[in-house]
Design an enzyme around this catalytic site. Structure first.
Site, PDB file in Angstrom:
ATOM      1  N   ALA A 136       0.854  -1.195   0.000  1.00 33.71           N
ATOM      2  CA  ALA A 136       0.000   0.000   0.000  1.00 33.71           C
ATOM      3  C   ALA A 136       0.887   1.242   0.000  1.00 33.71           C
ATOM      4  CB  ALA A 136      -0.925   0.000   1.209  1.00 33.71           C
ATOM      5  N   GLU A 137       0.520   2.247  -0.816  1.00 39.72           N
ATOM      6  CA  GLU A 137       1.367   3.440  -0.980  1.00 39.72           C
ATOM      7  C   GLU A 137       1.546   4.243   0.300  1.00 39.72           C
ATOM      8  OE1 GLU A 137      -1.433   3.991  -4.578  1.00 39.72           O
ATOM      9  OE2 GLU A 137      -1.318   2.452  -3.013  1.00 39.72           O
ATOM     10  N   ASN A 138       0.633   4.078   1.245  1.00 38.14           N
ATOM     11  CA  ASN A 138       0.759   4.860   2.480  1.00 38.14           C
ATOM     12  C   ASN A 138       1.771   4.260   3.449  1.00 38.14           C
ATOM     13  OD1 ASN A 138      -1.077   2.715   2.797  1.00 38.14           O
ATOM     14  ND2 ASN A 138      -1.988   3.656   4.608  1.00 38.14           N
TER      15      ASN A 138
END
Length: 221
Positions: free
Chosen positions: A48-50
């Site tokens: 996930a990019e976060n």
């Protein structure tokens, strides 16, 4: 018209078949988030990019951890061996080409594999997110979407009219009607889902389509 829950899950389940043991996979917002529920016992690390590597299936209602969410802000679980890091590191993993696959949604996909999935001009959006890097750098790009928009127009087109996220990046498209692959900028119809037939799919596809020999022979229903 919107897509029903059963259809959304059917698309996610078909997409999960493309994931192999040992892969690092990024799941986009929408139908792609459901894919994690259908990988079974495969050893997969979802990214996930976060800043998470190793997200798991959706949490049971009432057991959500408010500190654990994906890039879309939805609750997630984690698997054994999961890692947390800042967003810069998350994007560095993408830009280095370390993701085996990204599964995302789209507004339009062209027959050459161009992807438009981040903005409809005139409508407010929070930003492109990781779409551009994911589309360009993931080793395989799979799009999950409706075959048509709310007005019944094909979302698979000869050329994208909406702003393009990345050109010639899409490898596979899975819709509520069919599975397409794109190779050498050629759109190939691989599978048709019941209750539809090849003619139904072609009628709702505004692009040049090559049909596999298996479909032509009626080996796939």
């Amino acid at each position: 018209m919107g897509m029903g829950r059963e259809v959304r899950h059917s698309i996610a389940k078909r997409a999960a078949q493309e994931i192999m043991d040992g892969m690092i996979v990024n799941l986009g917002i929408g139908i792609p988030t459901l894919v994690a529920d259908y990988i079974g016992d495969k050893a997969v690390m979802f990214h996930a990019e976060n800043g998470v590597l190793g997200t798991g299936p959706s949490p049971i209602k009432g057991e959500e951890n408010p500190n654990l969410c994906n890039a879309g802000g939805f609750p997630i679980t984690t698997v054994k061996g999961a890692a947390y890091f800042d967003s810069a590191t998350a994007f560095a993993l993408i830009r280095r080409g370390l993701l085996d696959m990204t599964i995302l949604g789209a507004l339009e996909v062209s027959e050459q594999g161009d992807l438009a999935n981040w903005i409809v001009p005139g409508k407010r959006v929070p930003g492109m997110g990781g779409a551009l890097e994911l589309a360009q750098k993931a080793k395989k790009v799979i799009v999950l979407m409706n075959q048509t928009d709310k007005n019944g127009h094909s979302k698979i087109v000869k050329e994208c009219k909406l702003p393009v996220t990345a050109k010639a990046c899409v490898d596979m498209v899975i819709t509520d009607m069919a599975v397409f692959t794109i190779s050498d900028q050629q759109l190939v119809l691989e599978e048709v889902f019941a209750p539809f037939c090849v003619e139904d799919v072609l009628a709702k596809t505004n692009a040049s389509v090559v049909i596999t020999n298996k479909l032509l022979k009626g080996d796939i229903k």
